[in-house]
Design a protein around this motif. Structure first.
Motif, PDB file in Angstrom:
ATOM      1  N   MET A 118       0.834  -1.214   0.000  1.00  0.00           N
ATOM      2  CA  MET A 118       0.000   0.000   0.000  1.00  0.00           C
ATOM      3  C   MET A 118       0.863   1.256   0.000  1.00  0.00           C
ATOM      4  SD  MET A 118      -3.138   0.990   2.567  1.00  0.00           S
ATOM      5  CE  MET A 118      -2.185   0.894   4.063  1.00  0.00           C
ATOM      6  N   HIS A 119       1.971   1.216   0.767  1.00  0.00           N
ATOM      7  CA  HIS A 119       2.823   2.402   0.876  1.00  0.00           C
ATOM      8  C   HIS A 119       4.050   2.304  -0.014  1.00  0.00           C
ATOM      9  CE1 HIS A 119       0.503   3.656   4.381  1.00  0.00           C
ATOM     10  NE2 HIS A 119       0.707   2.491   4.935  1.00  0.00           N
ATOM     11  N   GLU A 120       4.056   1.352  -0.951  1.00  0.00           N
ATOM     12  CA  GLU A 120       5.287   1.021  -1.668  1.00  0.00           C
ATOM     13  C   GLU A 120       5.956   2.233  -2.300  1.00  0.00           C
ATOM     14  OE1 GLU A 120       6.322  -1.982  -5.282  1.00  0.00           O
ATOM     15  OE2 GLU A 120       5.188  -2.844  -3.618  1.00  0.00           O
ATOM     16  N   LYS A 121       5.210   3.038  -3.051  1.00  0.00           N
ATOM     17  CA  LYS A 121       5.818   4.185  -3.746  1.00  0.00           C
ATOM     18  C   LYS A 121       6.379   5.207  -2.757  1.00  0.00           C
ATOM     19  CE  LYS A 121       5.117   7.654  -7.350  1.00  0.00           C
ATOM     20  NZ  LYS A 121       5.860   8.686  -6.626  1.00  0.00           N
ATOM     21  N   ALA A 122       5.624   5.494  -1.709  1.00  0.00           N
ATOM     22  CA  ALA A 122       6.077   6.478  -0.717  1.00  0.00           C
ATOM     23  C   ALA A 122       7.356   5.997  -0.023  1.00  0.00           C
ATOM     24  CB  ALA A 122       4.979   6.732   0.316  1.00  0.00           C
ATOM     25  N   LEU A 123       7.415   4.704   0.290  1.00  0.00           N
ATOM     26  CA  LEU A 123       8.605   4.146   0.934  1.00  0.00           C
ATOM     27  C   LEU A 123       9.822   4.274   0.021  1.00  0.00           C
ATOM     28  CD1 LEU A 123       7.029   0.899   2.458  1.00  0.00           C
ATOM     29  CD2 LEU A 123       7.942   2.820   3.772  1.00  0.00           C
ATOM     30  N   ILE A 124       9.649   3.910  -1.243  1.00  0.00           N
ATOM     31  CA  ILE A 124      10.762   3.965  -2.200  1.00  0.00           C
ATOM     32  C   ILE A 124      11.208   5.407  -2.406  1.00  0.00           C
ATOM     33  CG2 ILE A 124      11.405   3.563  -4.615  1.00  0.00           C
ATOM     34  CD1 ILE A 124       9.515   1.080  -4.510  1.00  0.00           C
ATOM     35  N   ASP A 125      10.253   6.315  -2.570  1.00  0.00           N
ATOM     36  CA  ASP A 125      10.590   7.729  -2.800  1.00  0.00           C
ATOM     37  C   ASP A 125      11.346   8.322  -1.608  1.00  0.00           C
ATOM     38  OD1 ASP A 125       9.377   7.568  -5.263  1.00  0.00           O
ATOM     39  OD2 ASP A 125       7.558   8.664  -4.678  1.00  0.00           O
ATOM     40  N   THR A 126      10.891   8.001  -0.391  1.00  0.00           N
ATOM     41  CA  THR A 126      11.548   8.537   0.809  1.00  0.00           C
ATOM     42  C   THR A 126      12.945   7.963   0.961  1.00  0.00           C
ATOM     43  OG1 THR A 126       9.423   8.859   1.920  1.00  0.00           O
ATOM     44  CG2 THR A 126      11.373   8.789   3.316  1.00  0.00           C
ATOM     45  N   ALA A 127      13.079   6.663   0.753  1.00  0.00           N
ATOM     46  CA  ALA A 127      14.401   6.034   0.873  1.00  0.00           C
ATOM     47  C   ALA A 127      15.385   6.650  -0.113  1.00  0.00           C
ATOM     48  CB  ALA A 127      14.287   4.525   0.655  1.00  0.00           C
ATOM     49  N   LYS A 128      14.937   6.876  -1.331  1.00  0.00           N
ATOM     50  CA  LYS A 128      15.811   7.492  -2.345  1.00  0.00           C
ATOM     51  C   LYS A 128      16.169   8.927  -1.963  1.00  0.00           C
ATOM     52  CE  LYS A 128      14.491   4.942  -6.543  1.00  0.00           C
ATOM     53  NZ  LYS A 128      13.712   5.048  -7.807  1.00  0.00           N
ATOM     54  N   ALA A 129      15.191   9.657  -1.443  1.00  0.00           N
ATOM     55  CA  ALA A 129      15.443  11.061  -1.063  1.00  0.00           C
ATOM     56  C   ALA A 129      16.470  11.159   0.063  1.00  0.00           C
ATOM     57  CB  ALA A 129      14.134  11.734  -0.643  1.00  0.00           C
ATOM     58  N   LEU A 130      16.471  10.182   0.952  1.00  0.00           N
ATOM     59  CA  LEU A 130      17.417  10.199   2.074  1.00  0.00           C
ATOM     60  C   LEU A 130      18.854   9.990   1.618  1.00  0.00           C
ATOM     61  CD1 LEU A 130      15.302   8.263   4.713  1.00  0.00           C
ATOM     62  CD2 LEU A 130      16.136  10.615   4.967  1.00  0.00           C
ATOM     63  N   VAL A 131      19.034   9.365   0.457  1.00  0.00           N
ATOM     64  CA  VAL A 131      20.388   9.183  -0.076  1.00  0.00           C
ATOM     65  C   VAL A 131      20.550   9.921  -1.406  1.00  0.00           C
ATOM     66  CG1 VAL A 131      21.012   7.075   1.169  1.00  0.00           C
ATOM     67  CG2 VAL A 131      19.699   6.889  -0.944  1.00  0.00           C
ATOM     68  N   ALA A 132      19.934  11.079  -1.503  1.00  0.00           N
ATOM     69  CA  ALA A 132      20.125  11.936  -2.682  1.00  0.00           C
ATOM     70  C   ALA A 132      21.601  12.280  -2.807  1.00  0.00           C
ATOM     71  CB  ALA A 132      19.282  13.206  -2.537  1.00  0.00           C
TER      72      ALA A 132
END
Length: 339
Positions: free
Chosen positions: A1-15
Protein backbone atom coordinates in the motif's frame (compact mmCIF):
# COMPACT_ATOMS: atom_id res chain seq x y z
CA UNK A 1 0.00 0.00 0.00
CA UNK A 2 2.82 2.40 0.88
CA UNK A 3 5.29 1.02 -1.67
CA UNK A 4 5.82 4.18 -3.75
CA UNK A 5 6.08 6.48 -0.72
CA UNK A 6 8.61 4.15 0.93
CA UNK A 7 10.76 3.96 -2.20
CA UNK A 8 10.59 7.73 -2.80
CA UNK A 9 11.55 8.54 0.81
CA UNK A 10 14.40 6.03 0.87
CA UNK A 11 15.81 7.49 -2.35
CA UNK A 12 15.44 11.06 -1.06
CA UNK A 13 17.42 10.20 2.07
CA UNK A 14 20.39 9.18 -0.08
CA UNK A 15 20.12 11.94 -2.68
CA UNK A 16 23.45 12.86 -4.27
CA UNK A 17 25.85 14.33 -1.73
CA UNK A 18 23.37 14.19 1.13
CA UNK A 19 23.34 12.21 4.35
CA UNK A 20 21.58 11.93 7.71
CA UNK A 21 22.20 13.70 11.01
CA UNK A 22 21.69 11.27 13.91
CA UNK A 23 20.39 13.59 16.65
CA UNK A 24 18.58 10.76 18.41
CA UNK A 25 20.69 10.45 21.54
CA UNK A 26 18.62 9.04 24.38
CA UNK A 27 18.21 11.14 27.53
CA UNK A 28 21.09 9.21 29.14
CA UNK A 29 23.42 9.60 26.17
CA UNK A 30 22.78 13.31 25.61
CA UNK A 31 23.40 13.82 29.35
CA UNK A 32 26.90 12.34 28.88
CA UNK A 33 27.51 14.64 25.91
CA UNK A 34 26.35 17.73 27.83
CA UNK A 35 28.25 16.69 30.97
CA UNK A 36 31.35 16.64 28.80
CA UNK A 37 31.01 20.37 28.08
CA UNK A 38 29.86 21.31 31.59
CA UNK A 39 26.18 21.84 30.72
CA UNK A 40 23.36 20.41 32.84
CA UNK A 41 21.03 18.16 30.85
CA UNK A 42 17.48 19.56 31.13
CA UNK A 43 14.67 19.63 28.60
CA UNK A 44 15.52 23.28 27.98
CA UNK A 45 19.25 22.69 27.32
CA UNK A 46 18.50 19.69 25.11
CA UNK A 47 16.02 21.81 23.14
CA UNK A 48 18.53 24.67 22.84
CA UNK A 49 21.23 22.36 21.53
CA UNK A 50 19.00 20.66 18.95
CA UNK A 51 17.63 24.08 17.96
CA UNK A 52 21.10 25.37 17.05
CA UNK A 53 21.74 22.30 14.88
CA UNK A 54 18.41 22.34 13.08
CA UNK A 55 18.44 26.09 12.39
CA UNK A 56 21.95 26.11 10.89
CA UNK A 57 21.49 28.02 7.66
CA UNK A 58 22.47 26.09 4.54
CA UNK A 59 22.88 22.72 6.29
CA UNK A 60 19.91 21.44 4.29
CA UNK A 61 22.19 21.45 1.22
CA UNK A 62 24.07 18.53 2.78
CA UNK A 63 21.59 16.92 5.22
CA UNK A 64 18.66 14.95 3.80
CA UNK A 65 17.14 13.78 7.08
CA UNK A 66 17.46 14.01 10.85
CA UNK A 67 16.85 11.14 13.28
CA UNK A 68 15.11 12.55 16.35
CA UNK A 69 14.65 11.18 19.84
CA UNK A 70 10.99 10.91 20.91
CA UNK A 71 11.27 13.99 23.15
CA UNK A 72 12.69 16.05 20.28
CA UNK A 73 9.97 15.01 17.82
CA UNK A 74 7.43 16.80 20.01
CA UNK A 75 9.61 19.79 20.93
CA UNK A 76 9.44 23.23 19.33
CA UNK A 77 12.10 25.54 17.94
CA UNK A 78 12.72 28.92 19.55
CA UNK A 79 10.15 30.49 17.21
CA UNK A 80 7.43 28.06 18.32
CA UNK A 81 7.54 25.82 15.24
CA UNK A 82 7.59 22.08 15.88
CA UNK A 83 11.05 20.74 15.06
CA UNK A 84 9.52 18.22 12.65
CA UNK A 85 7.81 21.03 10.70
CA UNK A 86 10.88 23.29 10.81
CA UNK A 87 12.95 20.51 9.24
CA UNK A 88 10.30 19.54 6.68
CA UNK A 89 9.91 23.17 5.61
CA UNK A 90 13.65 23.20 4.79
CA UNK A 91 13.32 20.02 2.74
CA UNK A 92 14.88 17.87 5.49
CA UNK A 93 13.02 14.62 6.28
CA UNK A 94 12.21 14.05 9.97
CA UNK A 95 12.89 10.57 11.36
CA UNK A 96 12.60 8.90 14.74
CA UNK A 97 14.59 6.42 16.87
CA UNK A 98 12.09 3.77 17.93
CA UNK A 99 14.07 1.15 19.85
CA UNK A 100 14.16 1.14 23.66
CA UNK A 101 17.85 0.39 23.99
CA UNK A 102 20.04 -2.67 24.38
CA UNK A 103 19.62 -4.91 27.42
CA UNK A 104 21.45 -8.10 28.54
CA UNK A 105 20.42 -11.09 26.44
CA UNK A 106 18.68 -13.82 28.45
CA UNK A 107 20.78 -16.95 28.24
CA UNK A 108 23.90 -15.04 27.20
CA UNK A 109 24.02 -12.00 29.51
CA UNK A 110 27.43 -10.77 28.27
CA UNK A 111 25.68 -10.03 24.96
CA UNK A 112 22.88 -7.57 24.21
CA UNK A 113 19.40 -7.64 22.68
CA UNK A 114 17.56 -4.49 21.64
CA UNK A 115 14.09 -4.07 23.13
CA UNK A 116 11.10 -2.02 22.01
CA UNK A 117 8.89 -4.21 19.80
CA UNK A 118 6.00 -4.26 22.31
CA UNK A 119 3.58 -1.49 21.39
CA UNK A 120 5.68 -0.42 18.40
CA UNK A 121 2.79 -0.59 15.90
CA UNK A 122 0.82 2.00 17.91
CA UNK A 123 3.88 4.18 18.49
CA UNK A 124 4.70 4.20 14.78
CA UNK A 125 1.22 5.52 13.98
CA UNK A 126 1.73 8.29 16.54
CA UNK A 127 5.16 9.14 15.11
CA UNK A 128 3.84 9.18 11.54
CA UNK A 129 1.04 11.54 12.61
CA UNK A 130 3.72 13.79 14.16
CA UNK A 131 5.60 13.99 10.84
CA UNK A 132 8.19 11.18 11.04
CA UNK A 133 8.80 9.53 7.66
CA UNK A 134 11.61 7.17 8.57
CA UNK A 135 12.79 5.35 11.69
CA UNK A 136 15.88 3.75 13.18
CA UNK A 137 16.50 0.63 15.28
CA UNK A 138 20.00 -0.26 16.49
CA UNK A 139 21.24 -3.73 17.33
CA UNK A 140 24.54 -3.95 19.24
CA UNK A 141 27.02 -6.74 18.49
CA UNK A 142 30.19 -7.00 20.59
CA UNK A 143 33.38 -8.69 19.35
CA UNK A 144 35.70 -10.87 21.45
CA UNK A 145 37.47 -14.11 20.56
CA UNK A 146 34.32 -16.04 21.58
CA UNK A 147 31.58 -13.55 20.75
CA UNK A 148 29.24 -12.88 19.10
CA UNK A 149 27.36 -16.16 19.39
CA UNK A 150 25.07 -17.30 16.59
CA UNK A 151 22.26 -16.96 19.15
CA UNK A 152 22.94 -13.26 19.69
CA UNK A 153 23.25 -12.54 15.97
CA UNK A 154 20.06 -14.49 15.23
CA UNK A 155 17.77 -12.85 17.78
CA UNK A 156 18.99 -9.35 16.91
CA UNK A 157 18.54 -9.99 13.18
CA UNK A 158 15.02 -11.26 13.86
CA UNK A 159 14.15 -8.16 15.91
CA UNK A 160 15.54 -5.83 13.22
CA UNK A 161 13.36 -7.50 10.60
CA UNK A 162 10.25 -7.42 12.80
CA UNK A 163 10.84 -3.70 13.38
CA UNK A 164 11.33 -3.13 9.64
CA UNK A 165 8.09 -4.93 8.80
CA UNK A 166 6.10 -2.82 11.27
CA UNK A 167 7.68 0.37 9.89
CA UNK A 168 6.80 -0.45 6.29
CA UNK A 169 3.26 -1.38 7.33
CA UNK A 170 2.99 2.15 8.78
CA UNK A 171 4.46 3.81 5.68
CA UNK A 172 7.72 4.63 7.48
CA UNK A 173 11.12 3.80 5.94
CA UNK A 174 13.13 1.58 8.30
CA UNK A 175 16.82 2.23 8.78
CA UNK A 176 18.20 -1.16 9.79
CA UNK A 177 21.25 -0.68 12.03
CA UNK A 178 23.27 -3.76 13.01
CA UNK A 179 26.29 -2.23 14.75
CA UNK A 180 29.36 -4.39 15.24
CA UNK A 181 31.17 -2.41 17.93
CA UNK A 182 34.72 -1.09 17.48
CA UNK A 183 35.64 -0.92 21.19
CA UNK A 184 37.63 -4.16 21.50
CA UNK A 185 41.06 -5.55 20.68
CA UNK A 186 39.95 -7.22 17.46
CA UNK A 187 41.82 -6.94 14.17
CA UNK A 188 40.31 -5.62 10.94
CA UNK A 189 40.10 -9.23 9.72
CA UNK A 190 38.08 -10.30 12.77
CA UNK A 191 35.71 -7.35 12.29
CA UNK A 192 35.20 -8.32 8.65
CA UNK A 193 34.44 -11.92 9.64
CA UNK A 194 31.84 -10.86 12.23
CA UNK A 195 30.28 -8.14 10.07
CA UNK A 196 29.88 -10.69 7.26
CA UNK A 197 28.05 -13.08 9.59
CA UNK A 198 25.81 -10.31 10.92
CA UNK A 199 24.83 -8.93 7.51
CA UNK A 200 24.16 -12.44 6.21
CA UNK A 201 21.77 -13.10 9.12
CA UNK A 202 20.08 -9.70 8.84
CA UNK A 203 19.29 -10.00 5.13
CA UNK A 204 18.12 -13.60 5.56
CA UNK A 205 15.59 -12.38 8.17
CA UNK A 206 14.58 -9.35 6.07
CA UNK A 207 13.81 -11.68 3.17
CA UNK A 208 11.83 -14.09 5.36
CA UNK A 209 9.76 -11.22 6.72
CA UNK A 210 9.06 -9.88 3.22
CA UNK A 211 10.73 -6.50 3.65
CA UNK A 212 10.60 -4.27 0.58
CA UNK A 213 14.36 -3.80 0.11
CA UNK A 214 13.82 -0.78 -2.15
CA UNK A 215 12.01 0.94 0.73
CA UNK A 216 14.67 0.59 3.46
CA UNK A 217 18.21 1.75 4.22
CA UNK A 218 21.07 -0.11 5.90
CA UNK A 219 23.11 1.61 8.63
CA UNK A 220 26.13 -0.63 9.25
CA UNK A 221 29.47 -0.21 10.92
CA UNK A 222 32.53 0.15 8.74
CA UNK A 223 34.93 -2.80 8.84
CA UNK A 224 37.57 -1.39 11.12
CA UNK A 225 40.21 -2.37 13.69
CA UNK A 226 39.04 -2.39 17.31
CA UNK A 227 40.12 0.68 19.29
CA UNK A 228 42.40 -1.44 21.49
CA UNK A 229 44.02 -3.32 18.61
CA UNK A 230 47.77 -2.68 18.42
CA UNK A 231 47.74 -2.68 14.60
CA UNK A 232 45.27 -0.10 13.28
CA UNK A 233 44.18 -0.50 9.66
CA UNK A 234 44.68 2.52 7.41
CA UNK A 235 42.01 4.33 5.38
CA UNK A 236 42.56 2.24 2.25
CA UNK A 237 42.37 -1.05 4.16
CA UNK A 238 39.13 -0.01 5.87
CA UNK A 239 37.58 1.03 2.55
CA UNK A 240 38.57 -2.18 0.78
CA UNK A 241 37.44 -4.51 3.60
CA UNK A 242 34.14 -2.70 4.07
CA UNK A 243 33.29 -2.77 0.37
CA UNK A 244 34.27 -6.44 0.09
CA UNK A 245 31.88 -7.28 2.93
CA UNK A 246 29.00 -5.18 1.59
CA UNK A 247 29.30 -6.59 -1.94
CA UNK A 248 28.96 -10.11 -0.57
CA UNK A 249 25.92 -9.48 1.59
CA UNK A 250 23.87 -6.39 0.63
CA UNK A 251 21.45 -6.81 -2.29
CA UNK A 252 21.60 -4.19 -5.03
CA UNK A 253 17.89 -3.51 -4.47
CA UNK A 254 18.75 -1.60 -1.26
CA UNK A 255 18.97 2.05 -2.40
CA UNK A 256 21.46 3.26 0.16
CA UNK A 257 23.95 2.41 2.88
CA UNK A 258 24.34 5.18 5.48
CA UNK A 259 27.27 4.39 7.73
CA UNK A 260 27.40 4.99 11.45
CA UNK A 261 30.61 6.60 12.72
CA UNK A 262 30.79 4.34 15.78
CA UNK A 263 33.23 6.39 17.81
CA UNK A 264 35.62 7.24 14.97
CA UNK A 265 36.98 10.79 15.06
CA UNK A 266 35.05 13.17 12.80
CA UNK A 267 37.82 13.57 10.22
CA UNK A 268 38.63 9.84 10.06
CA UNK A 269 34.94 8.94 9.53
CA UNK A 270 34.84 11.44 6.66
CA UNK A 271 38.06 10.09 5.11
CA UNK A 272 36.79 6.49 5.25
CA UNK A 273 33.51 7.39 3.52
CA UNK A 274 35.37 9.36 0.87
CA UNK A 275 37.77 6.49 0.14
CA UNK A 276 34.85 4.12 -0.42
CA UNK A 277 33.10 6.51 -2.79
CA UNK A 278 36.31 7.06 -4.74
CA UNK A 279 36.22 3.33 -5.46
CA UNK A 280 32.73 3.62 -7.00
CA UNK A 281 30.34 3.53 -8.66
CA UNK A 282 28.59 1.05 -6.39
CA UNK A 283 25.30 -0.83 -6.52
CA UNK A 284 23.94 1.38 -3.73
CA UNK A 285 24.51 4.99 -2.63
CA UNK A 286 27.12 5.19 0.15
CA UNK A 287 26.51 8.03 2.57
CA UNK A 288 26.52 8.87 6.27
CA UNK A 289 24.21 8.77 9.26
CA UNK A 290 26.59 10.26 11.79
CA UNK A 291 25.99 11.42 15.35
CA UNK A 292 29.21 12.35 17.10
CA UNK A 293 31.18 12.68 13.84
CA UNK A 294 28.84 15.51 12.77
CA UNK A 295 28.18 17.05 16.18
CA UNK A 296 31.36 16.86 18.28
CA UNK A 297 32.98 20.12 17.04
CA UNK A 298 29.67 22.00 17.35
CA UNK A 299 29.09 20.74 20.88
CA UNK A 300 32.60 21.74 21.88
CA UNK A 301 32.19 25.22 20.36
CA UNK A 302 28.76 25.82 21.95
CA UNK A 303 29.34 24.86 25.62
CA UNK A 304 25.82 26.02 26.47
CA UNK A 305 26.50 29.71 25.85
CA UNK A 306 24.18 31.76 23.60
CA UNK A 307 27.11 33.87 22.40
CA UNK A 308 28.72 30.70 21.00
CA UNK A 309 25.78 29.62 18.83
CA UNK A 310 27.18 31.13 15.64
CA UNK A 311 30.57 29.41 16.12
CA UNK A 312 28.84 26.10 16.89
CA UNK A 313 26.69 26.37 13.75
CA UNK A 314 29.78 27.07 11.65
CA UNK A 315 31.45 23.96 13.09
CA UNK A 316 28.39 21.82 12.32
CA UNK A 317 28.04 23.32 8.83
CA UNK A 318 31.68 22.47 8.07
CA UNK A 319 31.30 18.82 9.11
CA UNK A 320 28.06 18.51 7.12
CA UNK A 321 29.71 20.07 4.05
CA UNK A 322 32.81 17.87 4.30
CA UNK A 323 30.77 14.69 4.69
CA UNK A 324 28.64 15.73 1.74
CA UNK A 325 31.83 15.95 -0.30
CA UNK A 326 32.87 12.51 0.97
CA UNK A 327 29.50 11.08 -0.10
CA UNK A 328 30.49 12.17 -3.63
CA UNK A 329 34.10 11.01 -3.32
CA UNK A 330 35.24 14.64 -3.58
CA UNK A 331 36.63 15.26 -0.09
CA UNK A 332 40.23 16.19 0.60
CA UNK A 333 42.05 16.84 3.89
CA UNK A 334 42.63 20.43 2.70
CA UNK A 335 38.93 21.06 3.31
CA UNK A 336 39.53 20.73 7.06
CA UNK A 337 41.72 23.85 7.16
CA UNK A 338 39.52 25.82 4.73
CA UNK A 339 37.24 28.44 6.29
Amino acid sequence: MHEKALIDTAKALVADGKGILAADESTGTIKKRLDGIGVESTEATRQAYRNLLFTTEGSEDFISGVILFEETLFQKADDGTLFSKLLADKGVIPGIKVDKGAKPLAGSPEEMITEGLDGLRDRLKEYADAGARFAKWRAVIDITDERPTDYCIGVNANALARYAALCQEAGIVPIVEPEVLMDGENTLERCEQVTDRVLDAVFTELKQQQILLEGMLLKPNMVISGKKCGQQADVAQVADATLRCLRRRVPAAVPGIVFLSGGQSDEVATAHLNAMNKRGPHAWKLSFSYGRALQAPALDAWRGKPENIEAAQKAYFKRARNNSAAARGEYSADMESAA
